[in-house]
Design an enzyme around this catalytic site. Structure first.
Site, short mmCIF file in Angstrom:
data_model
loop_
_atom_site.label_atom_id
_atom_site.label_comp_id
_atom_site.label_asym_id
_atom_site.label_seq_id
_atom_site.Cartn_x
_atom_site.Cartn_y
_atom_site.Cartn_z
CG HIS A 170 -17.81 53.09 0.44
ND1 HIS A 170 -17.06 54.11 1.43
CD2 HIS A 170 -16.98 52.99 -0.34
CE1 HIS A 170 -15.99 54.23 0.84
NE2 HIS A 170 -16.10 53.66 -0.37
CG ASP A 197 -15.05 57.01 -5.20
OD1 ASP A 197 -15.12 56.10 -5.57
OD2 ASP A 197 -14.03 58.02 -4.70
#
Length: 465
Positions: free
Chosen positions: A81, A363
């Site tokens: 994102h 992540d």
């Protein structure tokens, strides 16, 4: 201290009242270490700037590069994102004042920003798996909510989408003009920031797309492991890795002194300050050029930030050396890599479904995949990071298919563990699909040191280390 660092320190130490101005200096885009352009010693400010990924001039990228006799067959995109508001608050301090509405007169800007907002407001006809249908399609709070995507994050992925459009649609005609729902595969976790990032990239890629053709699937796990999430050995590796992180932190007396000083400033116990993961909030201040918080006891400052960021980088370095994370990564990334390989095999057989796949993730999704692929030198996924698998067909030998792997626009195919030796005895600028298939179906388990496990279930349930 180099000039870039000195200038950035000056910029970031200058208090500003709002978050409307991004850092103007051009963020360098290298992924693998480059001895020519990178600081001779590890610079936490330079690394933090790369992590922010502040939108700037259009970046050069290597996506879609292939000899003229190769035909692009399918593309599989994994994204983190975009820029977000912190997930944690530094105790007893005011939250950073960042506006999460999307405004044309605020930097960073993108020419498609207003059209994106307008199109998102018409999204009621789309098909979203539960619970995605209850999420807002774009950020819209005057004071960001915790973890909310910012305007920077939207612009980052509008740029990603436009870049991929120019290469894959305009140049390589991956999708026909009358593309259908089954030619896309779209999947996201249940966070508004991942759904909105996916939509921003999709809008850059397919401007003014028909909402009736869009179907976003929901993925409950950040590992995108679907029905294959139970893996006891993966969890054992993770516990060992977390123990390694803890022991490294204990050895770092400068880090402990920094936490103690910050805890004194905000007047809370050191343990409480540490538990609040202050680097998360500090990175938001840094990326948005908002001065760090102050109290009557003093100010959190750039020196605090540099110590914590330096420890993060040292932790990543030790993580690569100790290999415990690699065990976690091989098992954690296997389900999503297996899905990707299966789609590639179907496309290689001539199937036209799911030729463009988008996983909008975190992540903690991309990092295990990078490690599992053997990309040990790859940087930790920045905001709006993209990892792309391309499948190509050799028109001169139609039965032969090859793959390219790119991380933030850099071709890392020959850095992967399964293809690093291939180019030594082949002139082709890509890797045979069979290499990737063999790696995912067999060699990933060999990488765990198991001579007996030949499938994911057996590897997950192997006894001990």
């Amino acid at each position: 201290m180099d000039v870039l660092t000195a200038v950035l320190l000056l910029v970031h130490l200058t208090p500003v009242s709002t978050a409307k101005n991004g850092v103007s200096s051009k963020s360098r885009k290298r992924i693998m270490p480059d001895p020519v352009t990178e600081p001779p010693v590890m610079d936490p400010i330079y690394e933090a700037l790369l992590y922010c990924n502040i939108p700037s001039v259009a970046e050069r990228s290597m996506e879609g590069h292939a000899p003229h006799h190769f035909k692009l067959v399918s593309v599989h995109v994994f994204i983190r994102h975009g820029d977000r508001y912190p997930l944690y608050v530094i105790p007893k301090t005011k939250r950073p004042e960042i506006d999460c509405t999307l405004l044309a007169n605020r930097k960073p800007y993108h020419p498609k920003l207003e059209a994106f907002v307008s199109h998102m407001s018409k999204g009621s006809g789309a098909s979203f798996e539960s619970p995605l249908h209850s999420l807002p399609l774009y950020p819209n709070h005057a004071l960001c909510e915790m973890g909310e995507l910012t305007q920077t994050g939207v612009v980052q992925h509008l740029q990603n989408g436009q870049l991929l459009r120019d290469i894959y649609l305009k140049k390589h005609k991956l999708l026909p003009n009358n593309w259908s729902t089954d030619q896309l595969y779209l999947e996201t976790t249940g966070k508004s920031r991942t759904l909105q990032s996916g939509l921003a990239l999709l809008y850059g890629f397919l401007p003014d797309f028909d909402w009736k053709k869009i179907h976003f699937r929901h993925q409950p796990s950040a590992l995108f492991c679907s029905g294959n999430c139970y893996c006891p050995l993966r969890n054992q590796y993770l516990e060992k890795e977390q123990r390694r992180q803890y022991l490294l932190r204990l050895k770092n007396s400068q880090l402990e002194r920094t936490y103690e000083d910050m805890a004194r400033i905000v007047d809370v116990p050191t343990k409480q300050l540490r538990a609040a993961n202050p680097i998360d909030s500090m990175l938001c201040h840094f990326c948005h050029n908002v001065s760090f918080p102050c109290t009557r006891n003093g100010c959190i400052d750039m020196e605090h930030f540099k110590v914590i960021k330096t420890h993060q980088i040292e932790d990543e370095r030790e993580r690569r050396e100790k290999k415990l994370y690699l065990g976690y990564a091989l098992l954690g990334a296997h389900p999503i890599l297996n899905q990707t390989v299966t789609r590639m095999q179907r496309a290689a057989e001539g199937r036209k479904e799911e030729v463009f796949t988008l996983y909008s993730a975190h992540d903690v999704t991309l990092s295990p995949v990078l490690s599992a692929l053997g990309l040990m030198e790859a940087r930790f996924p920045r905001f709006a990071a993209r990892l792309i698998f391309e499948l190509w067909q050799d028109r001169e030998k139609p039965s032969e298919h090859s793959v390219r792997i790119l991380y933030n626009g850099v071709d890392v195919t020959f850095h992967t563990s399964f293809c690093q030796d291939h180019h030594k005895h082949s002139s082709k600028p890509m890797c045979p699909l069979e290499n990737l298939v063999r790696f995912v179906k067999r060699d990933m388990f060999v990488g765990l040191g198991s001579s007996t496990s030949t499938n994911y279930y057996d590897a997950c349930h192997r006894e001990g280390f």
